[in-house]
Design a protein around this motif. Structure first.
Motif, short mmCIF file in Angstrom:
data_model
loop_
_atom_site.label_atom_id
_atom_site.label_comp_id
_atom_site.label_asym_id
_atom_site.label_seq_id
_atom_site.Cartn_x
_atom_site.Cartn_y
_atom_site.Cartn_z
N LYS A 96 -7.16 -5.29 14.24
CA LYS A 96 -7.04 -4.47 15.44
C LYS A 96 -6.05 -3.33 15.26
CE LYS A 96 -6.47 -4.86 20.47
NZ LYS A 96 -7.81 -4.30 20.74
N MET A 97 -4.98 -3.57 14.49
CA MET A 97 -3.93 -2.56 14.39
C MET A 97 -4.10 -1.58 13.24
SD MET A 97 -1.71 -3.16 11.57
CE MET A 97 0.01 -2.92 12.01
N VAL A 98 -4.81 -1.97 12.17
CA VAL A 98 -4.77 -1.17 10.95
C VAL A 98 -5.40 0.21 11.14
CG1 VAL A 98 -6.93 -2.16 10.03
CG2 VAL A 98 -5.22 -1.19 8.47
N GLU A 99 -6.52 0.29 11.84
CA GLU A 99 -7.16 1.59 12.00
C GLU A 99 -6.31 2.52 12.87
OE1 GLU A 99 -11.55 3.47 13.04
OE2 GLU A 99 -11.23 1.30 13.03
N ALA A 182 1.34 0.01 4.03
CA ALA A 182 1.96 1.00 3.14
C ALA A 182 1.05 1.28 1.94
CB ALA A 182 3.32 0.50 2.66
N ASP A 183 0.42 0.23 1.40
CA ASP A 183 -0.52 0.43 0.29
C ASP A 183 -1.71 1.29 0.73
OD1 ASP A 183 1.02 -1.05 -1.44
OD2 ASP A 183 -0.11 -2.91 -1.16
N GLY A 184 -2.12 1.13 2.00
CA GLY A 184 -3.20 1.95 2.53
C GLY A 184 -2.84 3.43 2.51
N TYR A 185 -1.61 3.75 2.90
CA TYR A 185 -1.18 5.15 2.86
C TYR A 185 -1.12 5.66 1.41
CZ TYR A 185 0.09 5.24 7.79
OH TYR A 185 0.05 5.22 9.17
N ARG A 186 -0.76 4.78 0.49
CA ARG A 186 -0.69 5.20 -0.92
C ARG A 186 -2.06 5.51 -1.49
NH1 ARG A 186 3.11 0.78 -0.88
NH2 ARG A 186 5.25 1.60 -0.78
N GLN A 187 -3.10 4.94 -0.87
CA GLN A 187 -4.46 5.26 -1.30
C GLN A 187 -4.71 6.78 -1.26
OE1 GLN A 187 -7.76 3.42 0.63
NE2 GLN A 187 -7.05 1.32 0.28
N LEU A 188 -4.10 7.42 -0.27
CA LEU A 188 -4.34 8.85 -0.09
C LEU A 188 -3.78 9.68 -1.24
CD1 LEU A 188 -3.63 9.22 3.73
CD2 LEU A 188 -5.84 9.25 2.58
N LEU A 189 -2.91 9.09 -2.05
CA LEU A 189 -2.39 9.81 -3.21
C LEU A 189 -3.46 9.93 -4.29
CD1 LEU A 189 1.14 8.13 -3.48
CD2 LEU A 189 0.54 10.28 -2.35
N ASP A 190 -4.44 9.02 -4.28
CA ASP A 190 -5.46 8.99 -5.33
C ASP A 190 -6.86 9.34 -4.84
OD1 ASP A 190 -3.53 8.03 -7.21
OD2 ASP A 190 -3.75 6.03 -6.33
N GLN A 191 -7.06 9.33 -3.53
CA GLN A 191 -8.39 9.61 -3.00
C GLN A 191 -8.26 10.35 -1.67
OE1 GLN A 191 -9.37 5.36 -3.04
NE2 GLN A 191 -9.60 5.43 -0.82
N PRO A 192 -9.26 11.14 -1.29
CA PRO A 192 -9.14 12.00 -0.11
C PRO A 192 -9.24 11.27 1.22
CG PRO A 192 -11.31 12.23 -1.10
CD PRO A 192 -10.49 11.38 -2.04
N GLU A 193 -9.89 10.10 1.23
CA GLU A 193 -10.09 9.40 2.49
C GLU A 193 -9.68 7.93 2.37
OE1 GLU A 193 -14.06 9.82 3.86
OE2 GLU A 193 -13.97 12.00 4.02
#
Length: 227
Positions: A96-99, A182-193
């Protein structure tokens, strides 16, 4: 919490200050955020800022509280929906909270929060450990509300000896929640979405390891200790 003088301000001025806080705390993490920029955007004298707040941290955590959905109620609802099953409840809570946290209107603020989190800020914002957000007069009420949360959990399904053990386990689960975000935000360093489904699957995997264990079998030396 803000000083009483803040709550005596006209609503429009309160909102202007909060908009300035959102802008600056979304631009930079707490340690790098500028009070000068906040008072400039809020159009208030520097001296007035300290009539309303103790310091920058005071405004920061008040902004977090005012912009954050009621995590306490969300956790309680998730546990009730899961019939007291702790791990299932956390999976529902995270879903519920992640998105909202990763893609909602305050995503930039949360990115700075989660990617620069330390021990102090974790205990300020992570339910049910956010004692620093509540004023002393309301702390007893908050503790009672969290006791209600603990009471929703079915201890008979867990290998725990006391409610203190439960609190340690809940704290561990909240660390998993925050680190996965936090790992989800780090995804943006390697991919656009962001891939929300991938982040959810990673969280569920971590939960399954905590729930069932990651070891295939107990080593012989550990068996001897148990015997």
């Amino acid at each position: 919490m803000p000083k009483e003088t803040f709550f005596h301000l006209p609503l429009e001025k309160q909102q202007r200050i909060m908009r300035a806080a959102k802008k600056e705390f979304s631009r930079a993490p707490l340690g790098e955020a500028s009070i000068a920029q906040i008072i400039k955007d809020a159009e208030i004298p520097r001296g007035s800022f300290y009539q309303y707040f103790e310091d920058k941290d005071d405004l920061y955590f008040y902004y977090f509280k005012s912009s954050h959905r009621n995590a306490q109620e969300e956790l309680k609802k998730a546990m009730k929906k899961a019939d007291g099953r702790l791990f299932d409840g956390f999976e529902l809570y995270f879903a519920k909270m992640v998105e909202e946290v990763l893609q909602g209107p305050n995503a930039a603020f949360y990115r700075n929060l989660f990617m620069n989190m330390d021990y102090r800020s974790f205990h300020k914002v992570a339910p049910p450990f956010n004692r620093g957000i509540h004023p002393p007069l309301h702390q007893h009420q908050s503790d009672e509300q969290w006791q209600e949360f603990y009471d929703t959990i079915d201890l008979s399904l867990l290998q725990l000896e006391s409610q203190e053990d439960l609190k340690i386990l809940v704290k561990l689960l909240m660390h998993v929640v925050f680190s996965t975000v936090a790992d989800g935000y780090r995804q943006l360093l390697d991919q656009p979405e962001l891939d929300i489904d991938k982040i959810q699957a990673e969280f569920n995997l971590k939960i399954s390891w905590l729930k069932y264990g990651a070891a295939k079998e107990i080593p012989k030396n550990e068996q001897r200790k148990e015997g």
